[in-house]
Design a protein around this motif. Structure first.
Motif, PDB file in Angstrom:
ATOM      1  N   ILE A 241       0.881  -1.181   0.000  1.00 40.73           N
ATOM      2  CA  ILE A 241       0.000   0.000   0.000  1.00 40.73           C
ATOM      3  C   ILE A 241       0.911   1.220   0.000  1.00 40.73           C
ATOM      4  N   PRO A 242       1.015   1.894  -1.138  1.00 42.95           N
ATOM      5  CA  PRO A 242       1.942   3.024  -1.191  1.00 42.95           C
ATOM      6  C   PRO A 242       1.433   4.200  -0.378  1.00 42.95           C
TER       7      PRO A 242
ATOM      8  N   GLN B  29     -10.260   5.140   0.201  1.00 41.05           N
ATOM      9  CA  GLN B  29      -9.537   5.122  -1.075  1.00 41.05           C
ATOM     10  C   GLN B  29      -9.364   3.682  -1.553  1.00 41.05           C
ATOM     11  N   ARG B  30      -9.272   3.525  -2.866  1.00 37.90           N
ATOM     12  CA  ARG B  30      -9.157   2.168  -3.406  1.00 37.90           C
ATOM     13  C   ARG B  30      -7.890   2.003  -4.219  1.00 37.90           C
ATOM     14  N   LEU B  31      -7.324   0.835  -4.046  1.00 45.43           N
ATOM     15  CA  LEU B  31      -6.116   0.472  -4.775  1.00 45.43           C
ATOM     16  C   LEU B  31      -6.491  -0.662  -5.710  1.00 45.43           C
ATOM     17  N   ARG B  32      -6.063  -0.561  -6.951  1.00 45.99           N
ATOM     18  CA  ARG B  32      -6.370  -1.635  -7.904  1.00 45.99           C
ATOM     19  C   ARG B  32      -5.116  -2.428  -8.204  1.00 45.99           C
ATOM     20  N   LEU B  33      -5.195  -3.732  -7.981  1.00 44.20           N
ATOM     21  CA  LEU B  33      -4.097  -4.610  -8.346  1.00 44.20           C
ATOM     22  C   LEU B  33      -4.537  -5.382  -9.584  1.00 44.20           C
TER      23      LEU B  33
ATOM     24  N   TYR C  99      -9.377  -5.377  -5.837  1.00 47.99           N
ATOM     25  CA  TYR C  99      -9.546  -4.015  -5.337  1.00 47.99           C
ATOM     26  C   TYR C  99      -9.368  -4.023  -3.827  1.00 47.99           C
TER      27      TYR C  99
ATOM     28  N   ILE D 239      -9.331   0.853   1.397  1.00 49.58           N
ATOM     29  CA  ILE D 239      -8.593   1.257   2.591  1.00 49.58           C
ATOM     30  C   ILE D 239      -9.560   1.770   3.660  1.00 49.58           C
TER      31      ILE D 239
ATOM     32  N   ALA E 190      -2.586   6.803   0.985  1.00 52.54           N
ATOM     33  CA  ALA E 190      -3.874   6.201   1.351  1.00 52.54           C
ATOM     34  C   ALA E 190      -4.659   7.140   2.238  1.00 52.54           C
TER      35      ALA E 190
END
Lengths: 352, 106
Positions: free
Chosen positions: A209-210, A217-221, A238, A241, A213
Motif C-alpha cells: 500500500i503506497p 480510497q481504493r487500490l487496484r491490483l 480491489y 482502505i 492512502a
C-alpha cells in the motif's frame, strides 16, 4: 510491519462470492461432504413458492441488503447469501437439482445422493471416483458446476470468460497510511481447473500500500483477481482502505485535525509549543490572543496525496482550565478578576 | 514473498471508454447513457475519444452491480447512480464536519 487484510470480495460480472479473506489455514480432509444451506429460508419463502414469489422476495431483500445501497452492518455477507439462493431458485433446472439434495438443517454436513448429478446438465462431478472431491467446494460451486454454470469454461469451451474481481478491505493505522505499508492477503477463491471443474484454492500474497492512502480510497491490483478462462482476462483485486481511528488525529480526506489544549495564559500571552505530527514533533507558534475554536494550520503536515503534495494538519484550539487550583493560584486568579475589564459576554447586551 | 504493487484509483490518471467498460462490466452503450445524463462525466465531453478519471471506476463498478442485481433500465440506473453519488458527497461532508468538532466524534 504488515497488516492482515480482511473483508469481502465481489465481482461485477458474476455476483458476490465467498467473503472470507482470512480463513483457518488448517482444513480437515472431508471429502464428499459439504455444508447445507437452506436457500428457501434465506429467501424467506416456502419450498412450494412460485417463480413470482421468489422474484418478489429477492427484490425486497436485495433492496435491503445490496452492499451499494445498504447500511446494514452485515449487508455484504447477507446479500451474497441472497444472491446465491436466488441464482439457484430462479433457475428451474438448478432448483430441481437443489430440491433433490433433500432438506437438511442449515449448516448440517451432508453428501449428495449417489447419481445425483446424472440427470442434470453435463454431469461434471464425479464424487468418489478419485477425480474430484468436495473438499474444496461449497454448495454454490456444486450447483453452478453441475449445470455447466460457467459457460464455455469446460473442456472444449470457446467463449472467453473474464476472471472474477475481488474486493478486500484493508484496515490500516494512520501511521501505516502515512508512510506506506504492506498487507498480507490470504484469499480463498473459486477457480476452475484445466478440465473446467470448479474448486476453491488458497492464494496468498503481499500487497504494497503506497503512501497516499486515506479512508475509503481504493487500490487496484490489476490481474490479481480470479483467473480468466479461454483467453479471457484475469480479474482485478480491489483493496479498499479503511483507517483505524487514531487517539490524537481525526481525518478528512488528506487533512488531519488535532485538538490543541492551551492553558488560559498561553492563549492570552501567546507561546511556542511542541505539537505531534505523523512525521514527528514540530514547533508551533501560538499568537497572543488566540481564542478557543480557532484552527492553526500546519501546511503540508497531513497525509501525503497519491499524485503529489500533502494535506494539512489543523490544530483546533481549546482553552483548558485546571480542575483544582492551589491557594496561590486562586489568589492570582482573584486578583486578575478584580482588575480585568474583559467581558466575554458583552455582545449579549447588544444583541438582546 | 514478492510484494504486489497496486495503483490508486484517483482522478490524476484516466481510463479510455473501452477500458472503463471492460473493468466495470458495463457495456459501451450503458456507459454512454450514464455519461449523457451526467451520472458519470468524461474528462472532456467534447473530445472525440472519451477518457474518464480513474476514480470513476468505483462509480462504474457500482453502476454495473446495480444494473445486474436490480435489473434496472438505463433511466433508473442513471437516477440510482446520481443519487448514490449525492449520498457519497454528503457522507464525505459529514466526515469532514465531524473531524472539525473539537473533542470530536471519530
Amino acid at each position: 510491519m504488515s497488516s492482515r487484510a480482511t473483508g469481502s470480495f465481489s465481482n461485477p460480472r458474476a455476483g458476490l462470492v465467498k467473503a472470507d479473506a482470512v480463513r483457518s489455514r488448517v482444513r480437515r480432509y472431508n471429502a464428499v461432504k459439504m455444508k447445507y444451506k437452506d436457500y428457501y429460508e434465506i429467501m424467506g419463502v416456502e419450498r412450494t413458492a412460485g417463480p413470482d414469489d421468489i422474484k418478489r422476495a429477492y427484490r425486497k431483500l436485495a433492496r435491503k441488503y445490496h452492499p451499494d445501497v445498504s447500511k446494514e452492518p452485515d449487508a455484504e455477507e447477507r446479500f451474497k447469501e441472497i444472491g446465491e439462493a436466488y441464482e439457484t431458485l430462479k433457475d428451474p433446472q438448478k432448483r430441481a437439482a437443489y430440491d433433490r439434495l433433500g432438506s437438511h438443517r442449515p449448516g448440517e454436513e451432508f453428501r449428495p445422493p449417489p447419481g445425483w448429478d446424472a440427470q442434470f446438465g453435463e454431469g461434471q462431478f464425479h464424487p468418489g471416483d478419485g477425480q474430484f472431491s468436495f473438499e474444496d467446494l461449497d454448495l454454490s460451486d456444486l450447483l453452478s458446476g453441475i449445470m455447466g454454470g460457467r459457460r464455455g469454461a469446460g473442456p472444449g469451451g470457446k467463449l472467453r470468460v473474464p476472471g472474477q474481481d475481488y474486493e478486500v478491505t484493508a484496515h490500516i493505522s494512520l501511521e501505516e497510511a502515512y508512510r506506506g505499508t504492506e498487507v498480507d492477503l490470504d484469499l480463498q477463491v473459486p477457480e476452475h481447473d484445466e478440465r473446467g471443474f470448479p474448486r476453491r484454492v488458497q492464494r496468498s500474497f503481499k500487497a504494497r500500500i503506497p503512501r497516499g492512502a486515506t479512508d475509503g480510497q481504493r487500490l487496484r491490483l490489476a490481474g490479481k483477481g480470479g483467473k480468466g478462462a479461454n483467453g479471457g482476462r484475469d480479474g482485478d483485486l480491489y483493496l479498499n482502505i479503511a483507517l483505524r481511528p487514531h487517539r490524537l488525529f481525526r481525518v478528512s480526506g488528506h487533512d488531519l485535525f488535532l485538538d490543541l489544549p492551551l492553558a488560559p495564559w498561553e492563549a492570552v500571552l501567546g507561546t511556542t509549543i511542541e505539537v505531534p505530527t505523523l512525521g514527528g514533533s514540530v514547533q508551533l507558534k501560538v499568537p497572543p490572543g488566540t481564542r478557543a475554536g480557532q484552527q492553526l494550520r500546519l501546511a503540508g503536515r497531513g497525509l501525503p496525496k497519491p499524485h503529489s503534495g500533502e494535506g494539512d494538519l489543523f490544530a483546533i484550539v481549546q482553552v483548558a482550565v485546571p480542575g483544582a487550583v492551589g491557594e496561590r493560584e486562586r489568589a492570582l486568579y482573584q486578583e486578575l478578576a478584580g482588575i480585568s475589564t474583559f467581558n466575554p459576554r458583552g455582545h449579549f447586551a447588544q444583541e438582546a | 514473498m514478492k510484494s504486489e504493487q497496486g495503483r490508486w484509483l484517483h482522478e490524476h490518471y484516466e481510463f479510455s471508454l473501452v477500458e472503463l467498460c471492460e473493468l466495470s462490466g458495463l457495456s459501451e452503450e450503458e456507459l454512454r447513457g450514464l455519461a449523457d445524463c451526467g451520472a458519470i462525466a468524461p474528462a472532456d465531453p467534447g473530445a472525440r475519444d472519451w477518457t474518464f478519471g480513474a476514480d470513476l471506476l468505483v462509480v462504474a463498478r457500482s453502476a454495473s452491480r446495480l444494473r445486474r442485481d436490480f435489473d434496472l433500465d438505463p433511466q433508473g440506473l442513471a437516477v440510482a447512480v446520481a443519487l448514490l453519488e449525492r449520498v457519497r458527497d454528503l457522507e464525505e461532508e459529514v466526515r469532514d464536519l465531524r473531524a472539525r468538532i473539537p473533542g470530536g466524534v471519530l
